[in-house]
Design an enzyme around this catalytic site. Structure first.
Site, PDB file in Angstrom:
ATOM      1  N   PHE A  25       0.833  -1.201   0.000  1.00 14.43           N
ATOM      2  CA  PHE A  25       0.000   0.000   0.000  1.00 14.43           C
ATOM      3  C   PHE A  25       0.869   1.252   0.000  1.00 14.43           C
ATOM      4  CE2 PHE A  25      -2.667   3.027   2.564  1.00 14.43           C
ATOM      5  CZ  PHE A  25      -3.663   3.219   1.618  1.00 14.43           C
ATOM      6  N   SER A  93       3.591  -6.833   2.691  1.00 12.47           N
ATOM      7  CA  SER A  93       2.648  -5.984   3.405  1.00 12.47           C
ATOM      8  C   SER A  93       1.218  -6.184   2.882  1.00 12.47           C
ATOM      9  CB  SER A  93       3.099  -4.527   3.289  1.00 12.47           C
ATOM     10  OG  SER A  93       2.408  -3.701   4.211  1.00 12.47           O
ATOM     11  N   MET A  94       0.578  -5.135   2.362  1.00 17.33           N
ATOM     12  CA  MET A  94      -0.739  -5.335   1.751  1.00 17.33           C
ATOM     13  C   MET A  94      -0.654  -6.348   0.618  1.00 17.33           C
ATOM     14  SD  MET A  94      -3.275  -2.680  -0.261  1.00 17.33           S
ATOM     15  CE  MET A  94      -2.272  -2.645  -1.767  1.00 17.33           C
ATOM     16  N   ASP A 194       9.323  -4.197  13.115  1.00 20.35           N
ATOM     17  CA  ASP A 194       8.593  -3.665  11.967  1.00 20.35           C
ATOM     18  C   ASP A 194       7.769  -2.496  12.474  1.00 20.35           C
ATOM     19  OD1 ASP A 194       6.649  -3.154   9.956  1.00 20.35           O
ATOM     20  OD2 ASP A 194       6.717  -5.216   9.249  1.00 20.35           O
ATOM     21  N   HIS A 224      10.323  -3.115   8.012  1.00 21.18           N
ATOM     22  CA  HIS A 224       9.144  -3.523   7.242  1.00 21.18           C
ATOM     23  C   HIS A 224       9.449  -3.898   5.793  1.00 21.18           C
ATOM     24  CE1 HIS A 224       5.001  -3.934   6.142  1.00 21.18           C
ATOM     25  NE2 HIS A 224       5.091  -2.991   5.228  1.00 21.18           N
TER      26      HIS A 224
END
Length: 259
Positions: A25, A93-94, A194, A224
């Site tokens: 994202f 992530s997303m 993260d 992250h």
């Protein structure tokens, strides 16, 4: 709007084993390009699309939602399955959440899932306030470049549009409910440190999927965006080994058989 230099999608025509990579994202393919490149060098067919609203300016993301982002990776998966015998999905992530939903929805068409610091929830007061705050404030500070490695940088927006963040919140709630439908082998790689997605998200995912073949890898030296961080090489090697173990057509010499 023109795509930012470095944010372009990446595709490589390789052998009969394919990998679909999904970025995060407010990010873009740049964050996963080294991963995609390493898999392509090994002879795999690789698709790394640019998600709608990303890679240009944050205002473009404001007018998109999870349905747009998911539709893009769904199309890419269908295209890969038409030309590859086995297809794996992966994401950061997303992008990890997108990959998990693809696995939940497409069943046997997905041979395995590889997720790096996958998101499962928008946490805290910010998440709870989004339904109202998005009508009052257009954006908030960005989340890009959470990287431990000095000198490394992620190409991402410096602002997070709140309408899109609200859509992400709804999407992650949807995916959480679908996690028991994920039965494919899962390689989950996550960073204990993260500052964007807390480790509890990975724990939640591991506890809810129905996969029997699960490998968890801790990325001790990365934040992250681990695909651009100190553990990047480990991610690349672990993911290739995962694919090679599950796809017989990936040869011992490190290339995928043509097909």
């Amino acid at each position: 709007m023109p795509v930012l230099p470095g944010a372009e999608p990446f595709r490589h025509e390789g052998g009969e084993v394919g990998v679909l990579l999904c970025h995060g994202f407010t990010g873009c393919p740049q964050s996963l390009r080294p991963w995609a490149g390493r898999l392509a060098e090994r002879g795999l067919t690789v698709s790394l699309p640019l998600l709608p609203g990303h890679g240009t300016r944050w205002e473009d993301l404001q007018v998109t939602g999870w349905q747009d982002w998911y539709a893009e990776v769904d199309r890419e998966l269908r295209a890969l399955t038409e030309r590859c015998a086995r297809v794996f999905v992966a994401g950061l992530s997303m992008g990890g959440a997108l990959a998990l939903r693809l696995a939940a929805k497409h069943g046997d068409a997905v041979a395995g899932v590889m997720a790096v610091n996958p998101a499962n929830k928008v946490h805290g007061l910010a998440g709870r306030a989004l339904p109202v705050a998005r009508h009052l404030v257009r954006s908030t500070k960005g989340i890009a470049s959470d990287i431990a490695l000095e000198g490394a940088a992620e190409l991402g927006y410096d602002r997070v549009p709140l309408h899109a963040a609200h859509s992400l919140r709804n999407f992650l709630r949807l995916v959480d409910g679908e996690l028991p439908q994920v039965t494919q082998p899962l390689l989950l790689m996550h960073s204990p440190q993260d500052h964007v997605v807390p480790p509890v998200d990975s724990a939640r995912i591991l506890g809810r999927v129905s996969s029997l073949d699960v490998t968890e890898v801790l990325l001790e030296h990365s934040y992250h965006v681990a695909t651009l961080d100190n553990d990047a090489d480990r991610i690349f090697e672990e993911s290739y080994a995962f694919v090679a173990r599950l796809a017989p057509s990936v040869g011992k010499e490190g290339t995928a058989a043509g097909g």
